[in-house]
Design an enzyme around this catalytic site. Structure first.
Site, PDB file in Angstrom:
ATOM      1  N   GLY A   1       0.762  -1.238   0.000  1.00 50.76           N
ATOM      2  CA  GLY A   1       0.000   0.000   0.000  1.00 50.76           C
ATOM      3  C   GLY A   1       0.793   1.289   0.000  1.00 50.76           C
ATOM      4  O   GLY A   1       0.218   2.374   0.050  1.00 50.76           O
TER       5      GLY A   1
ATOM      6  N   TRP B   1       2.458   2.931  -2.333  1.00 49.30           N
ATOM      7  CA  TRP B   1       2.211   3.871  -3.434  1.00 49.30           C
ATOM      8  C   TRP B   1       0.879   4.595  -3.259  1.00 49.30           C
ATOM      9  O   TRP B   1       0.783   5.796  -3.504  1.00 49.30           O
ATOM     10  CB  TRP B   1       2.260   3.134  -4.772  1.00 49.30           C
ATOM     11  CG  TRP B   1       3.660   2.976  -5.284  1.00 49.30           C
ATOM     12  CD1 TRP B   1       4.795   2.842  -4.527  1.00 49.30           C
ATOM     13  CD2 TRP B   1       4.084   2.951  -6.643  1.00 49.30           C
ATOM     14  NE1 TRP B   1       5.891   2.723  -5.346  1.00 49.30           N
ATOM     15  CE2 TRP B   1       5.487   2.784  -6.644  1.00 49.30           C
ATOM     16  CE3 TRP B   1       3.416   3.024  -7.854  1.00 49.30           C
ATOM     17  CZ2 TRP B   1       6.235   2.716  -7.818  1.00 49.30           C
ATOM     18  CZ3 TRP B   1       4.158   2.950  -9.032  1.00 49.30           C
ATOM     19  CH2 TRP B   1       5.546   2.798  -9.011  1.00 49.30           C
TER      20      TRP B   1
ATOM     21  N   ASP C   1      -4.693  -6.162  -6.046  1.00 50.48           N
ATOM     22  CA  ASP C   1      -3.533  -7.031  -5.850  1.00 50.48           C
ATOM     23  C   ASP C   1      -4.019  -8.441  -5.542  1.00 50.48           C
ATOM     24  O   ASP C   1      -5.096  -8.616  -4.963  1.00 50.48           O
ATOM     25  CB  ASP C   1      -2.657  -6.530  -4.697  1.00 50.48           C
ATOM     26  CG  ASP C   1      -1.214  -6.982  -4.824  1.00 50.48           C
ATOM     27  OD1 ASP C   1      -0.968  -8.209  -4.815  1.00 50.48           O
ATOM     28  OD2 ASP C   1      -0.327  -6.120  -4.937  1.00 50.48           O
TER      29      ASP C   1
ATOM     30  N   ASP D   1       3.205  -1.264  -9.988  1.00 52.49           N
ATOM     31  CA  ASP D   1       4.432  -1.729  -9.346  1.00 52.49           C
ATOM     32  C   ASP D   1       4.426  -3.256  -9.305  1.00 52.49           C
ATOM     33  O   ASP D   1       5.047  -3.869  -8.454  1.00 52.49           O
ATOM     34  CB  ASP D   1       4.543  -1.149  -7.935  1.00 52.49           C
ATOM     35  CG  ASP D   1       5.977  -1.140  -7.426  1.00 52.49           C
ATOM     36  OD1 ASP D   1       6.908  -1.032  -8.251  1.00 52.49           O
ATOM     37  OD2 ASP D   1       6.183  -1.238  -6.198  1.00 52.49           O
TER      38      ASP D   1
ATOM     39  N   LYS E   1       6.764  -0.517 -13.256  1.00 46.94           N
ATOM     40  CA  LYS E   1       8.057  -1.135 -12.972  1.00 46.94           C
ATOM     41  C   LYS E   1       8.398  -2.123 -14.074  1.00 46.94           C
ATOM     42  O   LYS E   1       7.551  -2.901 -14.511  1.00 46.94           O
ATOM     43  CB  LYS E   1       8.018  -1.854 -11.622  1.00 46.94           C
ATOM     44  CG  LYS E   1       9.294  -2.622 -11.303  1.00 46.94           C
ATOM     45  CD  LYS E   1       9.375  -2.990  -9.836  1.00 46.94           C
ATOM     46  CE  LYS E   1       8.309  -3.962  -9.419  1.00 46.94           C
ATOM     47  NZ  LYS E   1       8.392  -4.256  -7.975  1.00 46.94           N
TER      48      LYS E   1
END
Length: 221
Positions: free
Chosen positions: A72, A74, A91, A131, A171
């Protein structure tokens, strides 16, 4: 960033040498210490902070999607930097609630999960953050290809979700297939840059692609 003296960890009876090295690195990582001091859930928060300082990603964002939200960090940064924004995250792993953030525990690659994200957002996104990384198996090239496939799916999703002029940040793991991703993004966005923020560990193969000024046309195969 000042750090205390290097701390060493004794190898416990049931702790492997690798886990001991990991714990020692965590204890001596200034970003881990700073994250704890500032209330962020992970050191990764500073990667987004540094990217935002360079590319002004969050200032005018009103709708934000966070792919790979757990734990969490970000979304904590997004909440702080863009308190007016609607933030939706997803997620496979569970992420503890964050005030003002809608979180789904689902597989992002499931089309139904993507529909949930879009419906919860309530409009076109200004910013899509990713990410995400695929679960690693220890084979560098395989890990790279699996993660790049995930990032490419995130890029396609961003092209179907962003407003014209919006931004996508993801990413990436270096290894060859990242060139195909950059080529794809250059078709979809007016500006594509890459960066390795200071918070990324030197030994890591990760870097971040920053695609801005979305052209407004969804990816077509």
């Amino acid at each position: 960033m000042k750090t205390p003296g290097h701390q060493r960890v004794k190898t416990a009876r049931r702790r492997t040498a690798a886990s001991t090295r990991w714990l020692e690195r965590q204890l001596n990582d200034p970003y881990v210490q700073k994250a704890q001091a500032e209330g962020y859930r992970s050191r990764a928060a500073f990667k987004l902070i540094e990217l935002d300082e360079r590319f002004s990603l969050l200032k005018n964002a009103r709708r934000i999607i966070d792919l790979g939200i757990a734990p969490g960090g970000w979304s904590q940064v997004a909440r702080k930097k863009a308190p007016q924004a609607k933030i939706v995250g997803i997620d496979l792993l569970e992420a503890a609630p964050i005030e003002g953030v809608t979180i789904f525990q689902n597989d992002f690659t499931d089309p139904e999960a993507q529909k949930k994200l879009i419906e919860a957002l309530g409009g076109a996104a200004d910013l899509v953050l990713s990410d995400m990384a695929a679960n690693t198996i220890g084979h560098a090239q395989t890990d790279h290809l699996r993660t790049m496939a995930l990032v490419e799916e995130a890029a396609v999703f961003a092209s179907e979700t962003l407003r014209e002029g919006g931004s996508f940040v993801a990413k990436v793991l270096a290894g060859g297939a990242d060139k195909d991703l950059v080529a794809l993004l250059k078709r979809l966005f007016g500006q594509v840059k890459h960066a390795k923020p200071p918070a990324s560990r030197r030994e890591s193969s990760e870097w971040y692609v920053i695609a801005q000024n979305f052209r407004g046309e969804a990816y077509q195969g």
